[in-house]
Design an enzyme around this catalytic site. Structure first.
Site, PDB file in Angstrom:
ATOM      1  N   GLN A  71       0.814  -1.211   0.000  1.00 13.45           N
ATOM      2  CA  GLN A  71       0.000   0.000   0.000  1.00 13.45           C
ATOM      3  C   GLN A  71       0.853   1.269   0.000  1.00 13.45           C
ATOM      4  O   GLN A  71       0.382   2.333  -0.369  1.00 13.45           O
ATOM      5  CB  GLN A  71      -0.926  -0.003   1.223  1.00 13.45           C
ATOM      6  CG  GLN A  71      -2.041  -1.030   1.162  1.00 13.45           C
ATOM      7  CD  GLN A  71      -2.839  -1.066   2.454  1.00 13.45           C
ATOM      8  OE1 GLN A  71      -2.317  -0.780   3.534  1.00 13.45           O
ATOM      9  NE2 GLN A  71      -4.116  -1.441   2.351  1.00 13.45           N
ATOM     10  N   GLN A  72       2.102   1.143   0.445  1.00 13.87           N
ATOM     11  CA  GLN A  72       2.985   2.301   0.474  1.00 13.87           C
ATOM     12  C   GLN A  72       3.536   2.641  -0.907  1.00 13.87           C
ATOM     13  O   GLN A  72       4.030   3.740  -1.123  1.00 13.87           O
ATOM     14  CB  GLN A  72       4.152   2.057   1.442  1.00 13.87           C
ATOM     15  CG  GLN A  72       3.727   1.930   2.892  1.00 13.87           C
ATOM     16  CD  GLN A  72       4.895   1.657   3.813  1.00 13.87           C
ATOM     17  OE1 GLN A  72       6.032   1.990   3.484  1.00 13.87           O
ATOM     18  NE2 GLN A  72       4.633   1.047   4.968  1.00 13.87           N
ATOM     19  N   CYS A  73       3.479   1.711  -1.825  1.00 14.04           N
ATOM     20  CA  CYS A  73       4.018   1.937  -3.169  1.00 14.04           C
ATOM     21  C   CYS A  73       2.991   2.674  -4.034  1.00 14.04           C
ATOM     22  O   CYS A  73       1.790   2.381  -3.970  1.00 14.04           O
ATOM     23  CB  CYS A  73       4.388   0.620  -3.839  1.00 14.04           C
ATOM     24  SG  CYS A  73       5.679  -0.297  -2.967  1.00 14.04           S
ATOM     25  N   THR A  74       3.472   3.593  -4.847  1.00 10.51           N
ATOM     26  CA  THR A  74       2.607   4.279  -5.807  1.00 10.51           C
ATOM     27  C   THR A  74       2.372   3.345  -6.991  1.00 10.51           C
ATOM     28  O   THR A  74       3.319   2.944  -7.684  1.00 10.51           O
ATOM     29  CB  THR A  74       3.260   5.583  -6.295  1.00 10.51           C
ATOM     30  OG1 THR A  74       3.510   6.422  -5.177  1.00 10.51           O
ATOM     31  CG2 THR A  74       2.343   6.307  -7.269  1.00 10.51           C
ATOM     32  N   VAL A  75       1.120   2.990  -7.239  1.00 12.63           N
ATOM     33  CA  VAL A  75       0.771   2.076  -8.324  1.00 12.63           C
ATOM     34  C   VAL A  75       0.084   2.877  -9.414  1.00 12.63           C
ATOM     35  O   VAL A  75      -0.985   3.454  -9.189  1.00 12.63           O
ATOM     36  CB  VAL A  75      -0.147   0.942  -7.822  1.00 12.63           C
ATOM     37  CG1 VAL A  75      -0.509   0.019  -8.962  1.00 12.63           C
ATOM     38  CG2 VAL A  75       0.542   0.175  -6.690  1.00 12.63           C
TER      39      VAL A  75
END
Length: 561
Positions: free
Chosen positions: A420-424
């Site tokens: 969830q911390q990664c920008t997707v």
């Protein structure tokens, strides 16, 4: 005559000389000479001839290569060739003269052929023989000397038909065609690149935009905060526009997932734990174009909601000072970071120093590109934030990234899993957003009001018919794209008097307290809200609807709460 063509991409130059020569059908024969001037004229006449020549050239105001010398009882006088008929009618003896570029002792210059054709055509019937002075104004041992001039007598025919003309030079293959010089091998490749990379911009100005100021672009120093997906692509696009001073800041390392999405990295950058992103990106820019002044710095940006421990205090203070110096020394700041809170400190610093800020943020299939307004002492900022898609907002009243937020930036990664911390984002999003971010800066630089340019919007498609204030087109405040619908809007919002990043209260506190103020913002989650009055506003509007930002979309999509 000279025909030239320059292949500027390959540095090949074509040239073809012509020395036009008229060829009368009847032969022109030499009766006497050529002899030196001092063999035909006395020394006093030579001196007088030199004096008359100087007077003649001064009287005409511009260089004249053909003239006549008239012999009178008072001596020699020099006149323009258009006075020939009047001199002949007076019975005066006329000697035709011309400035001879040839330096061979016994041979007159090539231009004499055309001069004789002119004389034959106009005066061949009245003059069977004419005297010619091949005037040579030379310097010998530092002393002026015209005695090397030649004098000859020729027999001229009379003709009225236009003679044929020759004179095109043959090339090295003895064919009628241009010669060629290839300078690419003898030039410095770096210098070649410097000239070649700007060719597209020069053609753009020459063919389409004469008012385009390339110097203003090339002299703009850009600071890119973030050397990831957005940072790499923005840097590439800015280089294409002629920006030559780029500083990239990041504290991450290149991972195996990066090279396919981040255009300045290759597989080797991921080895052995990965190279520092900022340094690798700057080195890659120099490999692409050695003339760019690219620097990569490994700096961590302190953020609200991320408390600073006593052990890290000096390091954080050092990073803050480095960032402050960078913002001060650059003209345009790009916020290309992953989280909302990481944009707070550079936004505050840029507002305090009145720098151009371009911010870009990505969601899954949406993105935001915007410029921050530059507030001046005379800026009139209304109370409350307002969002509009149809009003014209002056450039010094435009809001920043945080002006539409009614909560202080906090730790957006807290209580989130690693995925969830990664920008997707869809892979194409970064290319679109990066290009628009770079183009927005260039449009701001080309606008007559610069960073204070008012915001253009897309209300009712008025931008399709309205008169543009910038040669490059619209200069919007925000560009919001919804890729799933291939739709784009250009809203504009005013500055918020309770903004936690650019309001007068926050900026003045930062200027007055410096690092101590920042520590309070880092360590106390409610400090900025209390300082700006957001806390009180929340209390006053507990039962009312307020706008808030959703953490689900990093690109600042808004939802009701």
């Amino acid at each position: 005559m000279l025909l030239t063509f320059a292949d500027l991409k390959k540095y090949i130059y074509y040239y073809w000389f012509a020395f036009p020569c008229l060829c009368p059908s009847q032969e022109i024969t030499i009766v006497t000479g050529p002899v030196q001037l001092n063999q035909k004229f006395t020394s006093s006449q030579v001196t007088q001839l030199q004096t008359e020549y100087d007077k003649f050239q001064q009287k005409n105001g511009q260089y004249v290569g053909y003239f006549i010398i008239q012999e009178t009882k008072d001596g020699l006088t020099m006149e323009h060739i258009n006075k020939t008929n009047s001199c002949l009618q007076n019975g005066s003896k006329v000697v035709f003269g011309f400035c001879d570029p040839c330096s061979v002792d016994a041979y007159p210059g090539w231009t004499l052929r055309n001069y004789l054709a002119l004389i034959s055509y106009h005066w061949g019937k009245s003059l069977s023989e004419v005297d010619i002075v091949c005037f040579r104004d030379r310097s010998k041992d530092g002393i002026r000397d015209i005695s090397c001039s030649l004098v000859l007598t020729v027999k001229v025919p009379s003709f009225t038909d236009v003679p044929k003309c020759v004179g095109w030079e043959k090339n090295e293959r003895s064919k009628l065609g241009p010669r060629m010089v290839n300078l690419s091998a003898s030039m410095d490749p770096t210098r070649l690149a410097e000239s070649a990379v700007d060719l597209n911009l020069k053609l753009m100005r020459w063919r389409l935009l004469p008012e385009l100021s390339l110097d203003k672009i090339s002299q703009t120093k850009c600071l890119l905060l973030g050397a990831g997906t957005l940072g790499c692509n923005v840097a590439r696009c800015l280089m294409g526009w002629g920006v030559r001073h780029l500083t990239l800041v990041d504290n991450g390392r290149v991972s195996y997932s990066n090279p396919v999405r981040q255009s300045l990295f290759v597989f080797e950058d991921c080895m052995n734990g990965g190279r520092l992103k900022a340094e690798a990106a700057a080195e890659s820019l120099k490999k692409i174009f050695p003339g760019v002044n690219a620097t990569g710095l490994n700096i961590s940006l302190p953020m609200p909601g991320h408390p600073v421990s006593d052990g890290a205090l000096e390091m954080v203070k050092s990073d803050v000072q480095k960032l402050d110096d960078l913002v001060q020394s650059h003209d345009a700041i790009f916020l290309l970071l992953d989280t909302r809170e990481s944009r707070w400190l550079p936004t505050l610093m840029a507002a305090a120093k009145q720098k151009i800020v371009i911010c870009s943020a990505l969601g899954f299939d949406t993105f935001l590109v915007m410029r921050h307004g530059i507030k001046t002492e005379n800026s009139e900022i209304p109370s409350g934030a307002s969002l509009s898609s149809h009003m014209i907002i002056p450039g010094d009243q435009l809001g920043c990234y945080f002006c539409n937020d009614v909560v202080a930036p906090g730790n957006s990664t807290k209580d989130r899993t690693l995925d969830q911390q990664c920008t997707v984002s869809r892979p194409g999003m970064s290319y679109l957003a990066s290009a628009l971010a770079a183009e927005l800066l260039i449009s701001v630089l080309q606008h007559q009001d610069g960073a204070k340019a008012p915001a253009d919007t897309s209300a009712k498609d008025e931008h399709l018919t309205q008169e543009l204030s910038c040669s490059l087109g619209l200069v919007p405040h925000q560009i919001r794209c919804f890729l799933s619908r291939f739709h784009q809007v250009l809203p504009a919002s005013r500055m918020f008097d309770k903004c936690t990043a650019c309001s007068k209260t926050v900026v003045d506190s930062y200027k007055k307290e410096g690092f101590e103020f920042l520590l309070k913002a880092f360590n106390d989650p409610g400090y900025l809200e209390n300082l700006t009055g957001l806390t009180q506003m929340h209390m006053d509007t507990l039962d009312a609807e307020v706008w808030d930002f959703s953490d689900d979309e990093e690109c600042s999509s808004m939802e009701m709460s």
